[in-house]
Design a protein around this motif. Structure first.
Motif, PDB file in Angstrom:
ATOM      1  N   SER B  60      27.508 -19.150  84.268  1.00  0.00           N
ATOM      2  CA  SER B  60      26.950 -19.247  82.916  1.00  0.00           C
ATOM      3  C   SER B  60      25.420 -19.247  82.935  1.00  0.00           C
ATOM      4  CB  SER B  60      27.458 -20.505  82.228  1.00  0.00           C
ATOM      5  OG  SER B  60      27.034 -21.638  82.940  1.00  0.00           O
ATOM      6  N   ASN B  61      24.823 -19.489  84.106  1.00  0.00           N
ATOM      7  CA  ASN B  61      23.362 -19.531  84.179  1.00  0.00           C
ATOM      8  C   ASN B  61      22.773 -18.139  84.433  1.00  0.00           C
ATOM      9  OD1 ASN B  61      20.860 -20.929  84.217  1.00  0.00           O
ATOM     10  ND2 ASN B  61      20.839 -20.685  86.444  1.00  0.00           N
ATOM     11  N   LEU B  63      24.690 -15.309  84.702  1.00  0.00           N
ATOM     12  CA  LEU B  63      25.619 -14.356  84.096  1.00  0.00           C
ATOM     13  C   LEU B  63      26.183 -13.348  85.103  1.00  0.00           C
ATOM     14  CD1 LEU B  63      23.860 -13.629  80.675  1.00  0.00           C
ATOM     15  CD2 LEU B  63      25.468 -15.426  81.231  1.00  0.00           C
ATOM     16  N   SER B  83      21.813 -35.606  90.406  1.00  0.00           N
ATOM     17  CA  SER B  83      21.805 -36.855  89.630  1.00  0.00           C
ATOM     18  C   SER B  83      22.385 -36.665  88.242  1.00  0.00           C
ATOM     19  CB  SER B  83      20.388 -37.391  89.487  1.00  0.00           C
ATOM     20  OG  SER B  83      19.833 -37.597  90.737  1.00  0.00           O
ATOM     21  N   CYS B  84      21.966 -35.595  87.554  1.00  0.00           N
ATOM     22  CA  CYS B  84      22.375 -35.460  86.157  1.00  0.00           C
ATOM     23  C   CYS B  84      23.088 -34.154  85.840  1.00  0.00           C
ATOM     24  CB  CYS B  84      21.164 -35.641  85.244  1.00  0.00           C
ATOM     25  SG  CYS B  84      19.952 -34.323  85.377  1.00  0.00           S
ATOM     26  N   THR B  86      21.872 -31.117  85.538  1.00  0.00           N
ATOM     27  CA  THR B  86      21.068 -30.107  84.844  1.00  0.00           C
ATOM     28  C   THR B  86      20.706 -28.980  85.814  1.00  0.00           C
ATOM     29  OG1 THR B  86      20.161 -31.911  83.556  1.00  0.00           O
ATOM     30  CG2 THR B  86      18.967 -29.853  83.452  1.00  0.00           C
ATOM     31  N   THR B  89      15.013 -26.026  88.190  1.00  0.00           N
ATOM     32  CA  THR B  89      14.044 -24.928  88.220  1.00  0.00           C
ATOM     33  C   THR B  89      13.508 -24.816  89.652  1.00  0.00           C
ATOM     34  OG1 THR B  89      12.339 -26.471  87.530  1.00  0.00           O
ATOM     35  CG2 THR B  89      13.295 -25.131  85.811  1.00  0.00           C
ATOM     36  N   PRO B 107      14.492 -30.464  85.136  1.00  0.00           N
ATOM     37  CA  PRO B 107      13.702 -30.597  83.894  1.00  0.00           C
ATOM     38  C   PRO B 107      14.096 -31.809  83.053  1.00  0.00           C
ATOM     39  CG  PRO B 107      15.304 -28.823  83.702  1.00  0.00           C
ATOM     40  CD  PRO B 107      15.437 -29.368  85.081  1.00  0.00           C
ATOM     41  N   TYR B 108      15.184 -32.484  83.418  1.00  0.00           N
ATOM     42  CA  TYR B 108      15.646 -33.611  82.595  1.00  0.00           C
ATOM     43  C   TYR B 108      15.331 -34.965  83.235  1.00  0.00           C
ATOM     44  CZ  TYR B 108      18.733 -36.520  79.773  1.00  0.00           C
ATOM     45  OH  TYR B 108      19.227 -37.493  78.954  1.00  0.00           O
ATOM     46  N   SER B 221      32.045 -20.563  85.419  1.00  0.00           N
ATOM     47  CA  SER B 221      32.875 -20.652  84.219  1.00  0.00           C
ATOM     48  C   SER B 221      33.964 -19.587  84.341  1.00  0.00           C
ATOM     49  CB  SER B 221      32.043 -20.372  82.975  1.00  0.00           C
ATOM     50  OG  SER B 221      30.996 -21.300  82.896  1.00  0.00           O
TER      51      SER B 221
END
Lengths: 185, 444
Positions: B60-61, B63, B83-84, B86, B89, B107-108, B221
């Motif tokens: 999905s990132n 494609l 960790s999260c 996300t 980058t 980035p999060y 996905s």
């Protein structure tokens, strides 16, 4: 004076909605914008040589924006020491999309038939493809891409989860958006 | 009138005959929106009643299409934050022509990872794998040790058995720490969450935030097809469009919402129910078909014990004045005509005017008492009242969740889109539908 402005194209916009830069916002018809909604259309777009379009926000038909939600075009370039301007990119919200109360949308693109529940945060430059359900209180991290037919819930680092959604939601979300436009809540 | 946020659930059973109302397992009830419909069996199918097959896979990132590979993770440069979750980058740092290093930044959250200086070109996956191998965390080190020992060639069976025993002892050592932590024997107070976290961190010192985290590969996905487990009929088949992974269309799909009526409660009483008082609840039934549908409703005269939670000694009786009726076909163009009157609001001019028009029409149409006075009907819907009475019982401060079981039988001509796939000439089926009324306190 009525609390709502109703346009010839079927748009219903609350007088208490805060829409800045309305000349740079396109609303495609039959949209409902509730009181307290903020659409930040007056942002500085990052110069694009190939395009002269200055539209900052586009709402598809039958969009339904619940009270106090915010649409902020995504930040492409933060302000720096040399340049105090923050540059944004355009945001596109697809048709039959419902955005819940107190939700903040900083996405680059939200597809058609997307249901975003209350208190969500769609972080900068995230992309939501068509027919997704974002559950209450979800935080979609920056630059995250949500594939079509996904149900998203939770907060990153805690309980963030993307699962698949039944194919019937395409029809259900469309009916939901149309009925909300008629019923008003 | 939401069909997504609906309090109506369908009981899906693998048994051929419908069960008795007292035998309904509330773990097997599903919202209509999550069900498929098998055109051959003519029954709603829950997620445990169909099989899945992955038809295509994509990232999905980036494609990229990964349908031909057996991997479940993106083999390109897509990495998730450990960790999260996300997408990370990635930037490149040049080291004066001596090599390059790659920087991963979330980035999060605050996660940052920097690779060693790479002198020869390698894929990012190889770089991360090698660095993980060189700096394994405790769990990976253990698995690596076991893997190495098992992979050693030319060992006699006796030696291999010895190795296996050693591996087992290695695993046992790790689990001993967990066994040592006996909650019952521990005299430490674990009632407080903060205290529990301290105990756990002292018991498992190896599980700490200092463990080095590596970027995670990004999961793919997929587009899946679904088949009925009973008759192997295709319930959903995605249309595979080359080079367009994010375009998700279906060559065939059979969803329960397209064939079974939607049930929606209106005018339900608020939080309190009085003993010996009758409550009229409006049940709206909406036909999704393009053909007329005959619906038969049946409910137990008295609510069974499993429909009231927590159990109550009150006796709940239900009566429905009209149990068999024919609903018109769905109106696809005018959505307003398809909304039952009890659902219409006064919030918009359109809804307000339609509501007053319908109320006026119904007042003029009936001039003598008959059952039609009790029901309302529209293009593709019927509103039937359900009378709920609490005959005996005692007051309680506890809130009881009340569910009304309704056995629904539908009869209709077979819809056009089922003609080619169904072996039957009519659409005829019966199923239990559970309507959740809400939570109530019972008072005198």
């Amino acid at each position: 004076m009525a609390d709502w402005i109703e346009t010839s194209s079927g748009n219903r916009i609350s007088r208490s909605a805060h829409i800045s830069g309305s000349d740079r916002i396109v609303i495609n018809g039959n949209a409902t914008i509730h009181p307290g909604v903020q659409i930040h259309g007056d942002v500085q777009l990052l110069a694009n040589k190939s395009s002269t379009d200055t539209t900052t926000a586009t709402l598809g038909k039958f969009c339904y924006l619940r009270p106090n939600c915010q649409i902020i075009p995504p930040v492409l370039q933060e302000c720096s020491d040399s340049d105090s301007t923050t540059y944004h990119g355009p945001v596109t919200i697809g048709a039959y999309t419902i955005i819940g109360s107190n939700t903040v949308v900083k996405s680059a693109n939200v597809g058609n038939r997307v249901l975003i529940e209350d208190d969500c945060v769609l972080e900068n430059l995230s992309i939501i493809y068509e027919c997704c359900v974002i559950r209450k209180g979800t935080v979609v991290p920056p630059k995250t891409i949500i594939p079509p037919y996904s149900e998203v819930s939770g907060v990153p680092g805690k309980d963030f989860r993307i699962s698949s959604l039944n194919s019937c939601y395409k029809r259900l979300i469309e009916i939901e958006a149309k009925e909300l436009q008629i019923l008003g809540s | 009138m939401s069909r997504i946020y609906n309090d109506s659930f369908v009981f899906c059973s693998s048994a051929d005959a419908p069960p008795d109302v007292t035998a309904i397992d509330f773990n097997q009830v599903y919202p209509l929106a999550s069900l498929h419909f098998c055109p051959n069996c003519q029954t709603p199918k829950s997620p445990i009643q169909y099989s899945y097959n992955i038809e295509s896979k994509f990232c999905s990132n980036c494609l990229a299409d990964h349908s031909v590979s057996s991997a479940s993770f993106c083999s390109k440069n897509c990495f998730d934050c450990p960790s999260c979750g996300t997408i990370l980058t990635i930037t490149i740092s040049d080291h004066n022509g001596q090599g390059k290093s790659f920087n991963f930044k979330c980035p999060y959250c605050t996660f940052i990872y920097k690779t060693n200086v790479i002198e020869k070109p390698k894929s990012l996956h190889t770089i991360i794998r090698l660095e993980r191998k060189d700096n394994p965390d405790k769990k990976h080190a253990l698995f690596r040790q076991i893997q190495t020992r098992l992979a050693e060639p030319n060992k006699s069976s006796k030696e291999i058995n010895q190795r296996q025993l050693e591996n087992l002892s290695l695993g046992k050592k790790e689990t001993e720490k967990i066994d040592d932590f006996d909650v019952q024997e521990s005299d430490k107070d674990i009632s407080d969450i903060a205290n529990l976290e301290n105990i756990l961190s002292s018991t498992f010192p190896t599980i700490s935030s200092t463990t080095k985290l590596f970027p995670k590969t990004h999961r793919l996905s997929s587009k899946v097809s679904k088949k009925c487990l009973a008759c192997n009929t295709i319930l959903q088949m995605p249309a595979l469009i080359p080079n367009s992974p994010t375009v998700y269309k279906f060559s065939s799909k059979f969803n329960a919402v397209d064939y079974l009526p939607t049930l929606k409660i209106a005018d339900a009483p608020t939080n309190i129910l009085n003993i010996d008082e009758q409550y009229n609840i409006v049940l709206n039934i909406i036909n999704p078909l393009q053909t007329k549908m005959t619906v038969s409703l049946a409910s137990p005269a008295q609510l069974p014990a499993n429909c009231v939670y927590p159990a109550s000694n009150s006796k709940f009786t239900i009566s429905i004045p009209l149990t068999k009726f024919t609903i018109g076909n769905a109106v696809s163009k005018n959505i307003l005509k398809g909304i039952p009157t009890s659902i219409l609001t006064s919030n918009t001019a359109v809804s307000r005017s339609e509501k007053s028009k319908r109320i006026g029409e119904s007042a003029l149409a009936v001039d003598q008492f008959d059952v039609d006075k009790l029901v309302q009907k529209g293009a593709n819907w019927y509103s039937v009242p359900i009378a709920l009475t609490i005959e005996t019982g005692s007051c309680s401060d506890i809130e009881h969740e009340i569910k009304i079981p309704l056995y629904i039988k539908i009869n209709s001509d077979i819809p056009d889109n089922l003609l080619s796939v169904s072996r039957r000439e009519k659409l005829a089926l019966g199923y239990w539908n559970i309507v959740t009324l809400g939570k109530y306190r019972i008072i005198e």
